[in-house]
Design an enzyme around this catalytic site. Structure first.
Site, mmCIF file in Angstrom:
data_model
loop_
_atom_site.group_PDB
_atom_site.id
_atom_site.type_symbol
_atom_site.label_atom_id
_atom_site.label_comp_id
_atom_site.label_asym_id
_atom_site.label_seq_id
_atom_site.Cartn_x
_atom_site.Cartn_y
_atom_site.Cartn_z
ATOM 1 N N ARG A 1 103.332 89.674 79.272
ATOM 2 C CA ARG A 1 102.492 90.862 79.416
ATOM 3 C C ARG A 1 101.017 90.523 79.246
ATOM 4 N NH1 ARG A 1 104.814 95.547 75.750
ATOM 5 N NH2 ARG A 1 105.210 93.823 74.324
ATOM 6 N N CYS B 1 97.472 95.223 70.876
ATOM 7 C CA CYS B 1 98.821 94.994 71.401
ATOM 8 C C CYS B 1 99.031 95.987 72.534
ATOM 9 C CB CYS B 1 99.873 95.126 70.303
ATOM 10 S SG CYS B 1 99.907 96.734 69.471
#
Length: 279
Positions: free
Chosen positions: A176, A230
């Site tokens: 990601r 995050c």
């Protein structure tokens, strides 16, 4: 007190007056789990349910953002907690949600807050006692809590790209972060340290020297300011807690994280595994 306590410590101290145990579990939607249901099925004796899935600012445009001091005060009052209590947090979550609870409470002004190393999984593995059912406590008076000082906004992060006043470290996995997966990518010049790398096989945190080496290996100079990020501000708190364990306090958390940054077509984005690889 130490920010991390062992299962042995908790077993010896869980019945001590003013020691409060809180289940801070929260799960990703695709986990198919219900934190309250799991708590009612089995929890550490005497534990209370913090309800992390609902401890956020529901009025914010981005999901899972920091709850207001009034929200936190109300929740702690309902749970029968005083500001002088020693609070021990644990979770049974793949995203180590006790770290997010630790960040929320510390930023609100609670001083005696720690995380159970290894969480409920380690407690279970050692065949320690569990109990089931709901838990009700006599409420305490509302607390006067402070506004958080270590929360950063999108505007702060945009300014930091230019100023480079703080290093940015992203807790998501490499796929990601690097943009290999759909809707991936990262804030320009940020570094990547997957939060899961901080743990040993039994779910306990790695030793301090190993944590230091992981940050150094990710290109982070921990003697300088660090902002963690995050996907939604959860595992960023794991990195922030790990920095606390190695004695670093010049830290902050980007609360909107990639959920906010990635959704805004105007924010700059990078791909690749190294800082500076632009999209």
């Amino acid at each position: 007190m130490d920010a991390l306590v062992s299962t042995d410590w908790l077993a010896a101290n869980r019945n001590t007056p003013a020691v409060v145990i809180l289940d801070a579990s929260k799960h990703l939607p695709d986990a198919g789990r219900n934190a309250l249901g799991d708590f009612e099925d089995a929890h550490i004796p005497g534990a209370r349910f913090l309800d992390m899935p609902n401890l956020h600012d529901a009025s914010a445009p981005v999901t899972n953002t920091m709850p207001s001091p009034a929200q936190i005060s109300e929740r702690m009052s309902v749970l029968g907690i005083n500001s002088s209590d020693t609070i021990i947090l644990y979770d049974d979550s793949a995203i180590k949600s006790a770290s997010r609870a630790w960040f929320i409470l510390k930023e609100s002004g609670f001083h005696n807050v720690a995380i159970l190393d290894g969480g409920l999984a380690k407690w279970r593995a050692e065949n320690r006692p569990l109990e089931s059912g709901s838990v009700n406590q006599a409420p305490t008076a509302a607390l006067s809590l402070r506004e958080p000082g270590k929360v950063r906004s999108k505007e702060d992060m945009l300014a930091n790209i230019t100023s480079k006043a703080a290093q940015v470290v992203d807790a998501r996995d490499a796929g990601r972060f690097g943009g290999i997966e759909a809707e991936g990518g990262h804030i320009p010049s940020s570094r990547n340290l997957w939060f899961g790398a901080l743990f040993q096989l039994d779910g306990t945190y790695k030793p301090v020297d190993e944590i230091k080496a992981l940050f150094a290996g990710a290109g982070i100079d921990t003697s300088k300011p660090v902002i963690t990020t995050c996907n939604s501000g959860m595992t960023a708190a794991v990195l922030l807690f790990a920095l606390h364990l190695i004695g670093r306090g010049d830290t902050a958390l980007y609360d909107g994280s990639w959920s906010e940054w990635g959704a805004d077509p105007e924010t700059p984005k990078s791909i690749g595994q190294h800082a500076g690889e632009d999209a």
